[in-house]
Scaffold this motif. Sequence first.
Motif, PDB file in Angstrom:
ATOM      1  N   PHE A 178      89.901  22.740  17.764  1.00 49.80           N
ATOM      2  CA  PHE A 178      90.275  21.327  17.655  1.00 49.80           C
ATOM      3  C   PHE A 178      91.338  20.951  18.699  1.00 49.80           C
ATOM      4  CE2 PHE A 178      88.495  20.526  13.287  1.00 49.80           C
ATOM      5  CZ  PHE A 178      87.866  19.339  13.623  1.00 49.80           C
ATOM      6  N   ILE A 179      92.388  21.783  18.802  1.00 51.50           N
ATOM      7  CA  ILE A 179      93.502  21.464  19.716  1.00 51.50           C
ATOM      8  C   ILE A 179      93.033  21.453  21.163  1.00 51.50           C
ATOM      9  CG2 ILE A 179      95.727  22.276  20.568  1.00 51.50           C
ATOM     10  CD1 ILE A 179      96.280  23.365  17.745  1.00 51.50           C
ATOM     11  N   THR A 180      92.320  22.510  21.566  1.00 55.94           N
ATOM     12  CA  THR A 180      91.883  22.597  22.965  1.00 55.94           C
ATOM     13  C   THR A 180      90.855  21.514  23.294  1.00 55.94           C
ATOM     14  OG1 THR A 180      90.282  24.288  22.278  1.00 55.94           O
ATOM     15  CG2 THR A 180      92.388  25.053  23.166  1.00 55.94           C
ATOM     16  N   SER A 181      90.005  21.177  22.314  1.00 58.04           N
ATOM     17  CA  SER A 181      89.049  20.102  22.562  1.00 58.04           C
ATOM     18  C   SER A 181      89.774  18.787  22.814  1.00 58.04           C
ATOM     19  CB  SER A 181      88.098  19.967  21.370  1.00 58.04           C
ATOM     20  OG  SER A 181      87.210  18.884  21.569  1.00 58.04           O
ATOM     21  N   GLN A 182      90.823  18.558  22.055  1.00 62.78           N
ATOM     22  CA  GLN A 182      91.580  17.332  22.249  1.00 62.78           C
ATOM     23  C   GLN A 182      92.324  17.340  23.592  1.00 62.78           C
ATOM     24  OE1 GLN A 182      90.982  15.113  19.929  1.00 62.78           O
ATOM     25  NE2 GLN A 182      92.086  13.520  21.082  1.00 62.78           N
ATOM     26  N   ARG A 183      92.794  18.515  23.995  1.00 56.11           N
ATOM     27  CA  ARG A 183      93.475  18.612  25.293  1.00 56.11           C
ATOM     28  C   ARG A 183      92.504  18.365  26.434  1.00 56.11           C
ATOM     29  NH1 ARG A 183      98.257  23.171  25.502  1.00 56.11           N
ATOM     30  NH2 ARG A 183      99.470  22.329  23.767  1.00 56.11           N
ATOM     31  N   VAL A 184      91.312  18.900  26.302  1.00 61.05           N
ATOM     32  CA  VAL A 184      90.311  18.655  27.338  1.00 61.05           C
ATOM     33  C   VAL A 184      90.030  17.159  27.431  1.00 61.05           C
ATOM     34  CG1 VAL A 184      87.913  19.017  28.009  1.00 61.05           C
ATOM     35  CG2 VAL A 184      89.271  20.924  27.171  1.00 61.05           C
ATOM     36  N   LYS A 185      89.883  16.524  26.291  1.00 59.32           N
ATOM     37  CA  LYS A 185      89.618  15.087  26.281  1.00 59.32           C
ATOM     38  C   LYS A 185      90.792  14.312  26.894  1.00 59.32           C
ATOM     39  CE  LYS A 185      88.333  11.288  23.159  1.00 59.32           C
ATOM     40  NZ  LYS A 185      89.404  10.367  23.575  1.00 59.32           N
ATOM     41  N   GLY A 186      92.030  14.754  26.563  1.00 61.06           N
ATOM     42  CA  GLY A 186      93.205  14.057  27.089  1.00 61.06           C
ATOM     43  C   GLY A 186      93.390  14.256  28.587  1.00 61.06           C
ATOM     44  N   GLN A 187      92.959  15.399  29.126  1.00 62.82           N
ATOM     45  CA  GLN A 187      93.140  15.678  30.548  1.00 62.82           C
ATOM     46  C   GLN A 187      91.951  15.248  31.392  1.00 62.82           C
ATOM     47  OE1 GLN A 187      95.814  16.672  32.063  1.00 62.82           O
ATOM     48  NE2 GLN A 187      97.040  17.041  30.222  1.00 62.82           N
ATOM     49  N   GLU A 189      89.976  12.487  31.369  1.00 63.59           N
ATOM     50  CA  GLU A 189      89.947  11.115  31.882  1.00 63.59           C
ATOM     51  C   GLU A 189      90.955  10.894  33.007  1.00 63.59           C
ATOM     52  OE1 GLU A 189      90.173   6.505  30.213  1.00 63.59           O
ATOM     53  OE2 GLU A 189      90.212   8.215  28.832  1.00 63.59           O
ATOM     54  N   PRO A 190      92.262  11.257  32.823  1.00 60.34           N
ATOM     55  CA  PRO A 190      93.179  11.094  33.971  1.00 60.34           C
ATOM     56  C   PRO A 190      92.850  12.033  35.124  1.00 60.34           C
ATOM     57  CG  PRO A 190      94.284  12.208  32.152  1.00 60.34           C
ATOM     58  CD  PRO A 190      92.961  11.724  31.614  1.00 60.34           C
ATOM     59  N   GLY A 191      92.318  13.225  34.804  1.00 58.77           N
ATOM     60  CA  GLY A 191      91.963  14.152  35.873  1.00 58.77           C
ATOM     61  C   GLY A 191      90.836  13.603  36.730  1.00 58.77           C
ATOM     62  N   GLY A 193      90.064  10.439  36.960  1.00 58.54           N
ATOM     63  CA  GLY A 193      90.580   9.242  37.632  1.00 58.54           C
ATOM     64  C   GLY A 193      91.477   9.572  38.813  1.00 58.54           C
ATOM     65  N   ALA A 194      92.085  10.785  38.803  1.00 57.85           N
ATOM     66  CA  ALA A 194      92.962  11.170  39.906  1.00 57.85           C
ATOM     67  C   ALA A 194      92.196  11.421  41.188  1.00 57.85           C
ATOM     68  CB  ALA A 194      93.768  12.412  39.528  1.00 57.85           C
ATOM     69  N   VAL A 195      90.903  11.720  41.075  1.00 55.22           N
ATOM     70  CA  VAL A 195      90.126  12.026  42.280  1.00 55.22           C
ATOM     71  C   VAL A 195      90.031  10.809  43.199  1.00 55.22           C
ATOM     72  CG1 VAL A 195      87.862  12.734  43.130  1.00 55.22           C
ATOM     73  CG2 VAL A 195      88.860  13.874  41.135  1.00 55.22           C
ATOM     74  N   PRO A 196      89.518   9.670  42.736  1.00 55.67           N
ATOM     75  CA  PRO A 196      89.456   8.518  43.648  1.00 55.67           C
ATOM     76  C   PRO A 196      90.832   7.979  44.030  1.00 55.67           C
ATOM     77  CG  PRO A 196      88.785   7.881  41.435  1.00 55.67           C
ATOM     78  CD  PRO A 196      88.902   9.372  41.419  1.00 55.67           C
ATOM     79  N   SER A 197      91.789   8.037  43.089  1.00 52.12           N
ATOM     80  CA  SER A 197      93.122   7.526  43.426  1.00 52.12           C
ATOM     81  C   SER A 197      93.786   8.384  44.500  1.00 52.12           C
ATOM     82  CB  SER A 197      94.001   7.471  42.174  1.00 52.12           C
ATOM     83  OG  SER A 197      94.236   8.774  41.674  1.00 52.12           O
ATOM     84  N   THR A 198      93.585   9.702  44.423  1.00 51.12           N
ATOM     85  CA  THR A 198      94.156  10.581  45.456  1.00 51.12           C
ATOM     86  C   THR A 198      93.489  10.333  46.797  1.00 51.12           C
ATOM     87  OG1 THR A 198      94.669  12.271  43.790  1.00 51.12           O
ATOM     88  CG2 THR A 198      94.589  12.972  46.101  1.00 51.12           C
ATOM     89  N   LEU A 199      92.169  10.164  46.783  1.00 55.89           N
ATOM     90  CA  LEU A 199      91.460   9.880  48.034  1.00 55.89           C
ATOM     91  C   LEU A 199      91.938   8.551  48.631  1.00 55.89           C
ATOM     92  CD1 LEU A 199      87.837  10.992  47.068  1.00 55.89           C
ATOM     93  CD2 LEU A 199      89.483  12.224  48.484  1.00 55.89           C
ATOM     94  N   ARG A 200      92.153   7.555  47.776  1.00 55.90           N
ATOM     95  CA  ARG A 200      92.650   6.275  48.285  1.00 55.90           C
ATOM     96  C   ARG A 200      94.071   6.410  48.838  1.00 55.90           C
ATOM     97  NH1 ARG A 200      89.853   4.254  43.704  1.00 55.90           N
ATOM     98  NH2 ARG A 200      91.767   4.361  42.465  1.00 55.90           N
ATOM     99  N   THR A 201      94.894   7.213  48.150  1.00 58.31           N
ATOM    100  CA  THR A 201      96.264   7.435  48.630  1.00 58.31           C
ATOM    101  C   THR A 201      96.260   8.118  49.991  1.00 58.31           C
ATOM    102  OG1 THR A 201      97.071   7.630  46.357  1.00 58.31           O
ATOM    103  CG2 THR A 201      98.477   8.510  48.095  1.00 58.31           C
ATOM    104  N   LEU A 202      95.369   9.089  50.167  1.00 62.60           N
ATOM    105  CA  LEU A 202      95.283   9.771  51.462  1.00 62.60           C
ATOM    106  C   LEU A 202      94.815   8.811  52.545  1.00 62.60           C
ATOM    107  CD1 LEU A 202      93.752  13.212  50.402  1.00 62.60           C
ATOM    108  CD2 LEU A 202      96.125  12.702  50.977  1.00 62.60           C
ATOM    109  N   GLN A 449      82.217  12.510  33.006  1.00 61.78           N
ATOM    110  CA  GLN A 449      82.888  11.812  31.903  1.00 61.78           C
ATOM    111  C   GLN A 449      81.935  11.624  30.713  1.00 61.78           C
ATOM    112  OE1 GLN A 449      84.761   8.266  33.241  1.00 61.78           O
ATOM    113  NE2 GLN A 449      86.082   8.062  31.432  1.00 61.78           N
ATOM    114  N   ARG A 450      80.667  11.311  31.006  1.00 62.47           N
ATOM    115  CA  ARG A 450      79.690  11.141  29.918  1.00 62.47           C
ATOM    116  C   ARG A 450      79.431  12.480  29.207  1.00 62.47           C
ATOM    117  NH1 ARG A 450      74.026  11.114  29.724  1.00 62.47           N
ATOM    118  NH2 ARG A 450      73.916  11.565  31.950  1.00 62.47           N
ATOM    119  N   PHE A 451      79.277  13.546  29.996  1.00 57.74           N
ATOM    120  CA  PHE A 451      79.066  14.860  29.392  1.00 57.74           C
ATOM    121  C   PHE A 451      80.261  15.268  28.539  1.00 57.74           C
ATOM    122  CE2 PHE A 451      79.470  19.519  29.577  1.00 57.74           C
ATOM    123  CZ  PHE A 451      78.250  19.888  29.019  1.00 57.74           C
ATOM    124  N   GLU A 452      81.445  14.958  29.004  1.00 60.08           N
ATOM    125  CA  GLU A 452      82.633  15.301  28.237  1.00 60.08           C
ATOM    126  C   GLU A 452      82.667  14.510  26.924  1.00 60.08           C
ATOM    127  OE1 GLU A 452      86.313  16.064  26.558  1.00 60.08           O
ATOM    128  OE2 GLU A 452      84.968  17.261  27.803  1.00 60.08           O
TER     129      GLU A 452
END
Length: 844
Positions: A178-187, A189-191, A193-202, A449-452
């Motif tokens: 339960f705990i790890t599943s929730q951590r995966v879910k919590g990480q 979405e921001p993880g 989302g960080a891909v396009p934002s990092t590419l845009r920042t670069l 994201q859909r698979f997750e």
Amino acid sequence: ADGAPGSLLAAAGAMRAAGLLLAWALLHPAASQQCHPSSPGGVLRFTDRHAEIQVPALHRVPSSLDPLYGLVRRCLDLIQQNPLPTELLRTALNDPGSVRTSQVVQYELGYVICAAVALLFTVAVPVAGMCFCYCRSRRRCGGRLRAHRRSLGCRRRCLLACLSFTSLIILISVTCAFITSQRVKGQMEPGLGAVPSTLRTLRQHLANVPQGVQMVVDKFEVPRKQIISDLGGKHGSGQHPELAPGMDCVLTVPRCLAGLSRSVGLSIHAQLKAMTYAALADLQDRAGDLQTSLHHLQILHRTARALAAARAELEPALQERRRRVVSLLDDPRCTSCASVLGRAQSLELGADYSKVPSVEKVLKALAGLPRSDFAEMIRQGNGTFNSIPELAVERMAQVIQDLRGDLARTAEKVQSIADDFPLPDYTRPASEALVKAEERSQPYLREAQRFERYRWIAGTVLCSIILLILLCNVTGMALGAYGLSKREDPSDYECRGEAGAKFLLVGVGLAFLFSWLLILLVFATFLVGGNIQTLVCRNWVNQEIYKFVDTPGNLPPSMNLTRQLNLRRDSNLSSTYRECKSGAGLWEVLQLDRSYNLDEHLKTPKYTADFQKRLGDFTANLGDVRLLRSEGRQDLETFARSGVDEVDYGRFQEEIKNPVVQTSLPGLARNLEGLQKMQRNSTVAGRLAAEAQALWHMQNSTVQSQEALVAKLGESVQFLSRLAPHLKERVKRTLATTASVEARLPVQAQQILRQELGCFTRKELRYFTQYLSWVGQTLREDVASCQPLATALDNGRVILCDRIADPWNAFWFSLGCCTFFLIPNIIFAVRLTKHFRPIRNRLM
């Protein structure tokens, strides 16, 4: 006649006062103007550097589940012990159709074995469940015990303990799941989302390179303002106490904040003032000597004539007085007069000033002197010299204006650095590659994201079912144990024990029903997470991925990172990553100095040639000071040739030593008064009293006035006798010194001008050098830093491996533990249900 000496004395007093003022100024010299190449004020501060867009660095956050993460990684290392499959990956990337299944199976052998176990579990457990259902329909599995034995209590307690233990393990595992599943879910979405934002920042970081270059070039305003300030600072009003009255602010003090022109004038004044003031003081002394000597010569001439005339008048009166006194003292009636007779007989005149040399010739030579006003001449020379700073400001006004124009043209040359800087041409392909990466990553990110989302829903449902199974176990064991404690005879029926057995069987049924779904979810997440860990994360940490990318031919042309990132041909991703991580700039990473010689564009002479030439060619006459005009020089030369030094002042001094009268008239008068008192003859006594009175009258009326003239004559003789031996030498030295100073002032002023302009040029060139050096360092290291690229790669590893893969793998590991421990849970629950039901045949 008396007014002329008074005016001469007044003029001499004024000149002495001016001389004292000059001497006082000499005792307070200004600080020497020197060139200070390393003064603290010559250091420029470039504080506002280019504000770069930074990629925040992410780090692994310590967690209480780190031991579980470590255990899972060790298990995966046992399952997948093969290194990075470079050959397989090369084939898959360049020619996917030629990949052989045997190669994949050979590399994924550990996963294949796990897949076989999962398949066996998926088939065997449901089959076993159907068999159990068939047996239950035949009243065999989970029925009653046939006979009572003494060992049943021990076996029942053992089964209770085993079922409780497996239930506890399953509870811990499902909690972790339960705990790890929730951590995966919590990480996740921001993880993602960080891909396009990092590419845009670069991309934004690379797009800001021209702006950063322009900001660096704009910092030329710092040295430009400093140089303009040095060229033309304002000076405060007021007068420095070290200067003579009437002078402006011409010394370097806090109240005089000078620019270049005034600083040059101040330096010339400070370095030449000792020589000039000394010459003016010497000239002041000779002018004073001329005035005072003329005054004393006039006194000498008048007094000598007056004394000679007075002697001629006094001589007959004195002879007559001597005859009468001698005849009186020779009178036989005069008692005791013989003792004074000799003294009376020696009564005659002393000094004869008609014999002294005449100074009339000297006075004729000095007639009409001084024809020039030395006080005004010295004041004008002093004023002209003290006005050198203001003259420098006036003479240098045009060159200062021209230097400011040179600075404006230099700013245009500096702007060419930004216009010609080639870095944007090299970063444009990288920006385009980042745009393509962002566009191509969007579909994959949405699928992930859909698979997750599906994984989280399935995991939550199945974990809830496991909790339901555990609830059935706990309820069944509690009711069964309670029913056994209330049953008196083992063969008696007890509803609570029967209910406990049914709860256990419900849990067993749920376990059989959903075990295949659990093992499928475990294997699906295990296959994805395990390969991410062993194929990506492990090789990312040990740099094997970079080595694979660096090897030529491993990547297809469409994925050629060296070309897309515009790296140099002899570079690779590993070295580029290390250089970027250490803080190197794109200038160094791309080795732009091979195609663009930045040092050549930052050479100081390229920007300072006009500035230096204008200062080097500048000349100005700042030392043309007339200390002595021609008429003043003629006066001093006439004074030296006048013969003042040829007069025999010794004759004057010899005559001055002689008294006016050889015998002291007051002494003889007192002797006669003493004899009067001794006389018995009244007639003689009366004549003695009359003669004594006549002597006193002659002393007071004539002799005393002559003695005053002699004292006045002595003063003049004393002054002239001291001056005369050195007069020609002093006048000659004064004239030579004045001429030398007048000749040296323009030459030395020009030398000081060159020296000060040289100091100023070196100082301002240091400003240019500091700025250009800072530009080179900033353009190479700060403006186009590639550290954000290395930080982005490190952040990707942290997000994918530390924040997503670790809890993801811990989730399937925990859920797998629950699934496999359901088998002993089923066995123990089925065996325990018989002990909660009544025994059929009782054996004693």
